[in-house]
Design a protein around this motif. Structure first.
Motif, PDB file in Angstrom:
ATOM      1  N   GLN A   1     -15.092 -33.045  -0.588  1.00 43.98           N
ATOM      2  CA  GLN A   1     -16.365 -33.729  -0.809  1.00 43.98           C
ATOM      3  C   GLN A   1     -17.527 -32.738  -0.855  1.00 43.98           C
ATOM      4  O   GLN A   1     -18.314 -32.733  -1.790  1.00 43.98           O
ATOM      5  N   LYS A   2     -17.615 -31.891   0.152  1.00 43.90           N
ATOM      6  CA  LYS A   2     -18.725 -30.945   0.238  1.00 43.90           C
ATOM      7  C   LYS A   2     -18.491 -29.684  -0.579  1.00 43.90           C
ATOM      8  O   LYS A   2     -19.436 -28.967  -0.893  1.00 43.90           O
ATOM      9  N   GLY A   3     -17.229 -29.384  -0.879  1.00 45.86           N
ATOM     10  CA  GLY A   3     -16.924 -28.180  -1.648  1.00 45.86           C
ATOM     11  C   GLY A   3     -16.918 -26.914  -0.828  1.00 45.86           C
ATOM     12  O   GLY A   3     -17.016 -25.809  -1.372  1.00 45.86           O
ATOM     13  N   ILE A   4     -16.781 -27.044   0.492  1.00 43.51           N
ATOM     14  CA  ILE A   4     -16.774 -25.879   1.384  1.00 43.51           C
ATOM     15  C   ILE A   4     -15.339 -25.406   1.589  1.00 43.51           C
ATOM     16  O   ILE A   4     -14.442 -26.199   1.860  1.00 43.51           O
ATOM     17  N   VAL A   5     -15.134 -24.089   1.478  1.00 44.18           N
ATOM     18  CA  VAL A   5     -13.790 -23.505   1.520  1.00 44.18           C
ATOM     19  C   VAL A   5     -13.684 -22.501   2.663  1.00 44.18           C
ATOM     20  O   VAL A   5     -14.581 -21.677   2.861  1.00 44.18           O
ATOM     21  N   ASN A   6     -12.574 -22.594   3.420  1.00 41.70           N
ATOM     22  CA  ASN A   6     -12.220 -21.570   4.400  1.00 41.70           C
ATOM     23  C   ASN A   6     -10.899 -20.956   3.958  1.00 41.70           C
ATOM     24  O   ASN A   6      -9.842 -21.567   4.098  1.00 41.70           O
ATOM     25  N   ALA A   7     -10.970 -19.771   3.381  1.00 40.62           N
ATOM     26  CA  ALA A   7      -9.787 -19.112   2.821  1.00 40.62           C
ATOM     27  C   ALA A   7      -9.733 -17.676   3.322  1.00 40.62           C
ATOM     28  O   ALA A   7     -10.408 -16.793   2.788  1.00 40.62           O
ATOM     29  N   PRO A   8      -8.938 -17.420   4.365  1.00 40.09           N
ATOM     30  CA  PRO A   8      -8.888 -16.059   4.924  1.00 40.09           C
ATOM     31  C   PRO A   8      -8.439 -15.008   3.922  1.00 40.09           C
ATOM     32  O   PRO A   8      -8.890 -13.863   3.975  1.00 40.09           O
ATOM     33  N   GLY A   9      -7.542 -15.381   2.991  1.00 42.28           N
ATOM     34  CA  GLY A   9      -7.068 -14.423   2.006  1.00 42.28           C
ATOM     35  C   GLY A   9      -8.156 -13.950   1.062  1.00 42.28           C
ATOM     36  O   GLY A   9      -8.078 -12.857   0.492  1.00 42.28           O
ATOM     37  N   LEU A  10      -9.202 -14.772   0.879  1.00 43.36           N
ATOM     38  CA  LEU A  10     -10.339 -14.404   0.026  1.00 43.36           C
ATOM     39  C   LEU A  10     -11.515 -13.892   0.851  1.00 43.36           C
ATOM     40  O   LEU A  10     -12.542 -13.513   0.286  1.00 43.36           O
ATOM     41  N   ARG A  11     -11.366 -13.945   2.167  1.00 44.71           N
ATOM     42  CA  ARG A  11     -12.439 -13.632   3.112  1.00 44.71           C
ATOM     43  C   ARG A  11     -13.634 -14.550   2.906  1.00 44.71           C
ATOM     44  O   ARG A  11     -14.803 -14.127   2.952  1.00 44.71           O
ATOM     45  N   TRP A  12     -13.321 -15.816   2.663  1.00 48.89           N
ATOM     46  CA  TRP A  12     -14.337 -16.862   2.548  1.00 48.89           C
ATOM     47  C   TRP A  12     -14.299 -17.717   3.804  1.00 48.89           C
ATOM     48  O   TRP A  12     -13.282 -18.352   4.099  1.00 48.89           O
ATOM     49  N   ILE A  13     -15.383 -17.765   4.552  1.00 46.08           N
ATOM     50  CA  ILE A  13     -15.508 -18.637   5.706  1.00 46.08           C
ATOM     51  C   ILE A  13     -16.732 -19.531   5.492  1.00 46.08           C
ATOM     52  O   ILE A  13     -17.844 -19.040   5.272  1.00 46.08           O
ATOM     53  N   ASN A  14     -16.505 -20.854   5.516  1.00 49.10           N
ATOM     54  CA  ASN A  14     -17.575 -21.826   5.240  1.00 49.10           C
ATOM     55  C   ASN A  14     -18.303 -21.503   3.937  1.00 49.10           C
ATOM     56  O   ASN A  14     -19.538 -21.546   3.858  1.00 49.10           O
ATOM     57  N   PHE A  15     -17.534 -21.164   2.921  1.00 47.39           N
ATOM     58  CA  PHE A  15     -18.082 -20.765   1.621  1.00 47.39           C
ATOM     59  C   PHE A  15     -18.251 -22.007   0.751  1.00 47.39           C
ATOM     60  O   PHE A  15     -17.282 -22.706   0.442  1.00 47.39           O
ATOM     61  N   ASN A  16     -19.497 -22.326   0.384  1.00 44.17           N
ATOM     62  CA  ASN A  16     -19.760 -23.531  -0.412  1.00 44.17           C
ATOM     63  C   ASN A  16     -19.572 -23.215  -1.898  1.00 44.17           C
ATOM     64  O   ASN A  16     -20.526 -22.924  -2.621  1.00 44.17           O
ATOM     65  N   LEU A  17     -18.336 -23.272  -2.316  1.00 46.19           N
ATOM     66  CA  LEU A  17     -17.994 -22.909  -3.698  1.00 46.19           C
ATOM     67  C   LEU A  17     -18.599 -23.876  -4.700  1.00 46.19           C
ATOM     68  O   LEU A  17     -19.126 -23.456  -5.732  1.00 46.19           O
ATOM     69  N   LYS A  18     -18.524 -25.160  -4.409  1.00 40.93           N
ATOM     70  CA  LYS A  18     -19.023 -26.148  -5.372  1.00 40.93           C
ATOM     71  C   LYS A  18     -20.519 -25.963  -5.627  1.00 40.93           C
ATOM     72  O   LYS A  18     -20.981 -26.000  -6.773  1.00 40.93           O
ATOM     73  N   GLU A  19     -21.274 -25.744  -4.567  1.00 44.75           N
ATOM     74  CA  GLU A  19     -22.717 -25.551  -4.719  1.00 44.75           C
ATOM     75  C   GLU A  19     -23.025 -24.312  -5.558  1.00 44.75           C
ATOM     76  O   GLU A  19     -23.889 -24.343  -6.442  1.00 44.75           O
ATOM     77  N   LYS A  20     -22.316 -23.230  -5.285  1.00 40.57           N
ATOM     78  CA  LYS A  20     -22.557 -21.989  -6.038  1.00 40.57           C
ATOM     79  C   LYS A  20     -22.185 -22.144  -7.506  1.00 40.57           C
ATOM     80  O   LYS A  20     -22.869 -21.615  -8.394  1.00 40.57           O
ATOM     81  N   LEU A  21     -21.090 -22.883  -7.781  1.00 39.84           N
ATOM     82  CA  LEU A  21     -20.678 -23.085  -9.171  1.00 39.84           C
ATOM     83  C   LEU A  21     -21.657 -23.980  -9.919  1.00 39.84           C
ATOM     84  O   LEU A  21     -21.921 -23.768 -11.109  1.00 39.84           O
ATOM     85  N   ARG A  22     -22.204 -24.975  -9.227  1.00 37.17           N
ATOM     86  CA  ARG A  22     -23.147 -25.893  -9.887  1.00 37.17           C
ATOM     87  C   ARG A  22     -24.456 -25.202 -10.261  1.00 37.17           C
ATOM     88  O   ARG A  22     -25.196 -25.703 -11.106  1.00 37.17           O
ATOM     89  N   GLU A  23     -24.746 -24.086  -9.628  1.00 37.76           N
ATOM     90  CA  GLU A  23     -25.932 -23.314 -10.013  1.00 37.76           C
ATOM     91  C   GLU A  23     -25.729 -22.622 -11.357  1.00 37.76           C
ATOM     92  O   GLU A  23     -26.695 -22.219 -12.012  1.00 37.76           O
ATOM     93  N   ILE A  24     -24.460 -22.517 -11.768  1.00 40.14           N
ATOM     94  CA  ILE A  24     -24.122 -21.767 -12.984  1.00 40.14           C
ATOM     95  C   ILE A  24     -23.540 -22.665 -14.074  1.00 40.14           C
ATOM     96  O   ILE A  24     -23.830 -22.478 -15.262  1.00 40.14           O
TER      97      ILE A  24
END
Length: 380
Positions: free
Chosen positions: A153-176
């Motif tokens: 729903q929020k688009g927040i990702v926690n992916a240790p393999g990418l070193r993403w913690i509380n990374f709001n991917l959806k928000e960043k993509l919608r800016e582009i």
């Protein structure tokens, strides 16, 4: 108090539209009158929906059916899979895949790239999406599978393999990007892909276990993905199968205990410690083929550890099938028969273990399916 979904006219219209499209897909060529009989809906309602689908290009009229007792021969309806297109992205810790497909999931363009971490991982996703967008303008949405806990729903990702913690991917993509964007765990999408076009089209209850640098699972119950209260269902990498689990504390930044015992990372580390000349998985496979004792023993322990985890999953969920997917399919290690033998020693239930049919494309195909489901272009 529970929030109730209101049956709005738009919601009902979308459901009816999806049903009509699904019947035409599965029973084409078919006439309006035949669709109305299958769905038990009025001819006028069906005709209005079909006219809308024709206007959108999703349905085409072509030829005539057999003439009934009276009147004209009915016009036949066909589904047009090339009316719209979708982008599906599968992001994994090492390599990622982007595909452009039509409405039937036919892959028209495929791009593979090294994932990277942090901003590099994000920039790689954007670059590939833009490259796929250039292939076709009529794109209805983008689905992206990620290697970690993903709040859909929020688009927040926690992916240790990418070193993403509380990374709001959806928000960043919608800016582009000005497109509908859908996110989920990549293993959930792999399970969805196998349900739509792979080995589980007729299976309602199954678990897909993705074995790569880490381990994750996509769980399908009664034909639907099970995501959990915080979207962490299937994070089997955190399972505990030994009392040494208490020697450390695990967090989002870490691989879990089970991942440290039954992933390709564990297998490689255990072999490379015994055989320093083994520099990558290709070297490991070569030693395994030569029946190098240290390598054979490491693979045997790997399968034992994996068997214990699968036995736990089977005993809790009682699936019809366990599907093995992920990077492990890229290497010549045949584990299925030995897995079956060991797991059946632990649990007495009837189930099957098999290989994912869509292999490396499973997650990207599942991402395509999610876009189609959310846009009323697919029913499963």
């Amino acid at each position: 108090m529970k929030d109730y979904t209101k049956g709005t006219s738009d919601l009902i219209k979308n459901i009816n539209k999806a049903n009509v499209l699904d019947v035409i897909k599965k029973m084409q060529p078919i006439s309006r009158i035949e669709v109305s009989k299958v769905l038990k809906m009025s001819k006028s309602t069906i005709s209005a929906i079909v006219d809308e689908l024709i206007k959108e290009g999703l349905i085409v009229e072509k030829g005539y059916g057999e003439k009934g007792t009276v009147g004209r021969k009915p016009i036949q309806l066909y589904f047009n899979p090339n009316a719209k297109f979708i982008i599906g992205i599968s992001v994994e810790s090492t390599n990622s895949i982007g595909i452009l497909t039509n409405l039937e999931g036919k892959i028209l363009k495929k791009i593979k790239w090294k994932t990277g971490v942090k901003e590099e991982a994000f920039n790689g996703i954007v670059k590939v999406i833009k490259a796929l967008i250039k292939e076709n303008k009529n794109i209805i949405g983008i689905g992206i599978g990620l290697p970690g806990i993903t709040d859909i729903q929020k688009g927040i990702v926690n992916a240790p393999g990418l070193r993403w913690i509380n990374f709001n991917l959806k928000e960043k993509l919608r800016e582009i990007l000005d497109y509908n964007i859908y996110l989920d765990n990549s293993v959930n999408y792999a399970a969805l892909g196998e349900k739509w076009l792979g080995c589980c089209q007729e299976v309602e209850n199954f678990v897909l276990i993705n074995i790569g640098n880490g381990i994750g699972a996509g769980i399908c119950v009664n034909g639907k993905l099970l995501r959990g209260s915080s979207y962490a269902a299937g994070e089997v990498g955190y399972m505990a199968t030994g009392d040494d689990v208490f020697e450390r504390t695990y967090s989002y930044e870490d691989y879990g205990y089970f991942e440290r015992k039954a992933s390709l990372s564990f297998l490689f580390e255990s072999v490379s410690q015994a055989l320093p000349h083994v520099k990558d998985m290709e070297d490991l496979i070569e030693e395994y083929k030569k029946q190098n004792l240290a390598c054979v023993q490491a693979v045997s322990q790997f399968i034992k550890n994996l068997s214990m985890g699968i036995a736990n999953i089977v005993s809790i969920l009682n699936p019809e099938a366990v599907i093995i997917g992920g990077d492990i399919l890229n290497y010549e290690i045949d584990i299925i028969d030995e897995l079956k033998e060991k797991v059946r020693k632990i649990v007495p239930f009837d189930f099957d273990i098999k290989i994912a049919q869509l292999r490396e494309d499973a997650s990207a195909i599942g991402a395509i399916a999610d876009v189609l489901l959310n846009t009323n272009n697919l029913l499963l």
